[in-house]
Write a protein that holds these residues in place. Structure first.
Motif, mmCIF file in Angstrom:
data_model
loop_
_atom_site.group_PDB
_atom_site.id
_atom_site.type_symbol
_atom_site.label_atom_id
_atom_site.label_comp_id
_atom_site.label_asym_id
_atom_site.label_seq_id
_atom_site.Cartn_x
_atom_site.Cartn_y
_atom_site.Cartn_z
ATOM 1 N N TRP A 47 -2.122 7.836 4.495
ATOM 2 C CA TRP A 47 -3.510 7.090 3.888
ATOM 3 C C TRP A 47 -4.349 8.304 3.318
ATOM 4 O O TRP A 47 -4.760 8.208 2.213
ATOM 5 N N GLN A 48 -4.539 9.147 4.182
ATOM 6 C CA GLN A 48 -5.472 10.423 3.588
ATOM 7 C C GLN A 48 -4.957 10.966 2.214
ATOM 8 O O GLN A 48 -5.588 11.075 1.129
ATOM 9 N N ALA A 49 -3.428 11.288 2.322
ATOM 10 C CA ALA A 49 -2.997 11.643 0.971
ATOM 11 C C ALA A 49 -3.164 10.793 -0.230
ATOM 12 O O ALA A 49 -3.562 11.392 -1.374
ATOM 13 N N ILE A 50 -2.838 9.447 0.028
ATOM 14 C CA ILE A 50 -3.189 8.575 -1.243
ATOM 15 C C ILE A 50 -4.669 8.441 -1.652
ATOM 16 O O ILE A 50 -4.749 8.571 -2.705
ATOM 17 N N TYR A 69 -3.088 -5.375 3.843
ATOM 18 C CA TYR A 69 -3.276 -4.044 3.116
ATOM 19 C C TYR A 69 -2.504 -3.991 2.246
ATOM 20 O O TYR A 69 -1.524 -4.348 2.035
ATOM 21 N N ALA A 70 -3.186 -3.012 1.137
ATOM 22 C CA ALA A 70 -2.434 -2.615 -0.202
ATOM 23 C C ALA A 70 -2.944 -1.660 -0.552
ATOM 24 O O ALA A 70 -4.111 -1.289 -0.317
ATOM 25 N N TYR A 71 -2.087 -0.700 -1.232
ATOM 26 C CA TYR A 71 -2.379 0.715 -1.828
ATOM 27 C C TYR A 71 -1.802 0.682 -3.293
ATOM 28 O O TYR A 71 -0.634 -0.017 -3.385
ATOM 29 N N ALA A 72 -2.207 1.559 -3.948
ATOM 30 C CA ALA A 72 -1.473 1.958 -5.120
ATOM 31 C C ALA A 72 -1.088 3.775 -5.122
ATOM 32 O O ALA A 72 -1.916 4.159 -4.290
ATOM 33 N N SER A 73 -0.002 3.905 -5.522
ATOM 34 C CA SER A 73 0.404 5.418 -5.501
ATOM 35 C C SER A 73 1.109 5.662 -6.547
ATOM 36 O O SER A 73 1.405 5.145 -7.330
ATOM 37 N N SER A 74 1.559 7.065 -6.746
ATOM 38 C CA SER A 74 2.048 7.427 -7.686
ATOM 39 C C SER A 74 3.414 6.976 -7.789
ATOM 40 O O SER A 74 4.299 6.932 -6.972
ATOM 41 N N GLU A 86 2.696 2.582 -8.570
ATOM 42 C CA GLU A 86 3.422 1.789 -7.785
ATOM 43 C C GLU A 86 2.328 0.870 -6.781
ATOM 44 O O GLU A 86 1.927 1.548 -6.064
ATOM 45 N N ASP A 87 2.655 -0.569 -6.530
ATOM 46 C CA ASP A 87 2.022 -0.996 -5.746
ATOM 47 C C ASP A 87 2.568 -1.471 -4.406
ATOM 48 O O ASP A 87 3.856 -1.523 -4.217
ATOM 49 N N THR A 88 1.846 -1.508 -3.351
ATOM 50 C CA THR A 88 2.346 -1.844 -1.908
ATOM 51 C C THR A 88 1.568 -2.909 -1.360
ATOM 52 O O THR A 88 0.095 -2.491 -1.147
ATOM 53 N N VAL A 89 2.112 -3.956 -0.702
ATOM 54 C CA VAL A 89 1.089 -4.925 -0.160
ATOM 55 C C VAL A 89 1.908 -5.391 1.077
ATOM 56 O O VAL A 89 3.099 -5.766 0.914
ATOM 57 N N TYR A 90 1.156 -5.463 2.104
ATOM 58 C CA TYR A 90 1.792 -6.227 3.344
ATOM 59 C C TYR A 90 0.443 -7.063 3.912
ATOM 60 O O TYR A 90 -0.584 -6.638 4.011
ATOM 61 N N ILE A 91 1.336 -8.152 4.374
ATOM 62 C CA ILE A 91 0.181 -9.111 4.755
ATOM 63 C C ILE A 91 0.857 -9.533 6.229
ATOM 64 O O ILE A 91 2.002 -9.588 6.551
ATOM 65 N N VAL A 92 -0.043 -9.616 7.249
ATOM 66 C CA VAL A 92 0.209 -10.248 8.475
ATOM 67 C C VAL A 92 0.931 -11.509 8.377
ATOM 68 O O VAL A 92 0.604 -12.216 7.847
ATOM 69 N N PRO A 93 2.318 -11.640 8.659
ATOM 70 C CA PRO A 93 2.781 -12.824 8.797
ATOM 71 C C PRO A 93 2.123 -14.150 9.006
ATOM 72 O O PRO A 93 2.554 -15.138 8.391
#
Length: 178
Positions: A47-50, A69-74, A86-93
């Motif tokens: 998280w800190q690196a992103i 949560y979601a984030y974008a990264s290289s 690149e996107d990343t998305v995770y949702i509580v099931p």
């Protein structure tokens, strides 16, 4: 009954919930091809690196409860890819299907567009992840390729779906810093 959905920047206090959600994904599903769930210290480093690189990292709350949560990264490390994320998305099931993923991804798209990125890539773990594919399609992503058997997890070969979305002016003009 009114349900309140809010999106905000992730903070250190979110890391226990983020770590737990990601661990569940690693252990039970194929959205990520990681085999061993990272501990909270490792998730904190990630998280800190992103965030240190200037990418958005956000959290959704549904009625004050952590929902995902979601984030974008290289997308890639080479200089020529610097306008692509690149996107990343995770949702509580248990909270899927309530608009959380859409709100997170739309916020991520908006923030990345404001930051001047021109392309967003989704790397969807396996073609069986139809909810993620549908979410991305609803927000304008198009499938640009499927890598057959690119990964292996839980005793089976997995395909990888690549999806892409133009951000802002996309390919029509050069970025300002080009």
């Amino acid at each position: 009954m009114t349900i309140t959905l809010s999106i905000r920047k992730a903070v250190a206090g979110d890391l226990p919930a983020i770590t737990a959600l990601y661990a569940r994904e690693v252990d039970e599903h194929v959205a990520t091809y990681e085999y061993d769930a990272p501990d909270q210290a490792e998730m904190t480093r990630r998280w800190q690196a992103i965030v240190a690189q200037g990418y958005p990292y956000i959290v959704a709350e549904l009625d004050g409860r952590f929902a995902g949560y979601a984030y974008a990264s290289s997308y890639r490390s080479r200089e020529g890819y610097r306008w692509t994320v690149e996107d990343t998305v995770y949702i509580v099931p248990e909270l899927q299907g309530r608009g959380v993923g859409r709100a997170l991804l739309q916020t991520l798209i908006d923030e990345c567009t404001q930051l001047g990125f021109r392309q967003m890539v989704a790397v969807v773990g396996d073609v069986s992840n139809t909810a993620s594919i549908a979410l991305h399609e609803r927000l304008g992503f198009r499938t640009v390729g499927v890598f057959s058997g690119l990964g292996r997890k839980h005793g089976r070969w997995l395909d990888t779906v690549q999806m892409q979305l133009d951000l802002g002016a996309g390919l029509t003009t050069a970025p300002e810093s080009a």
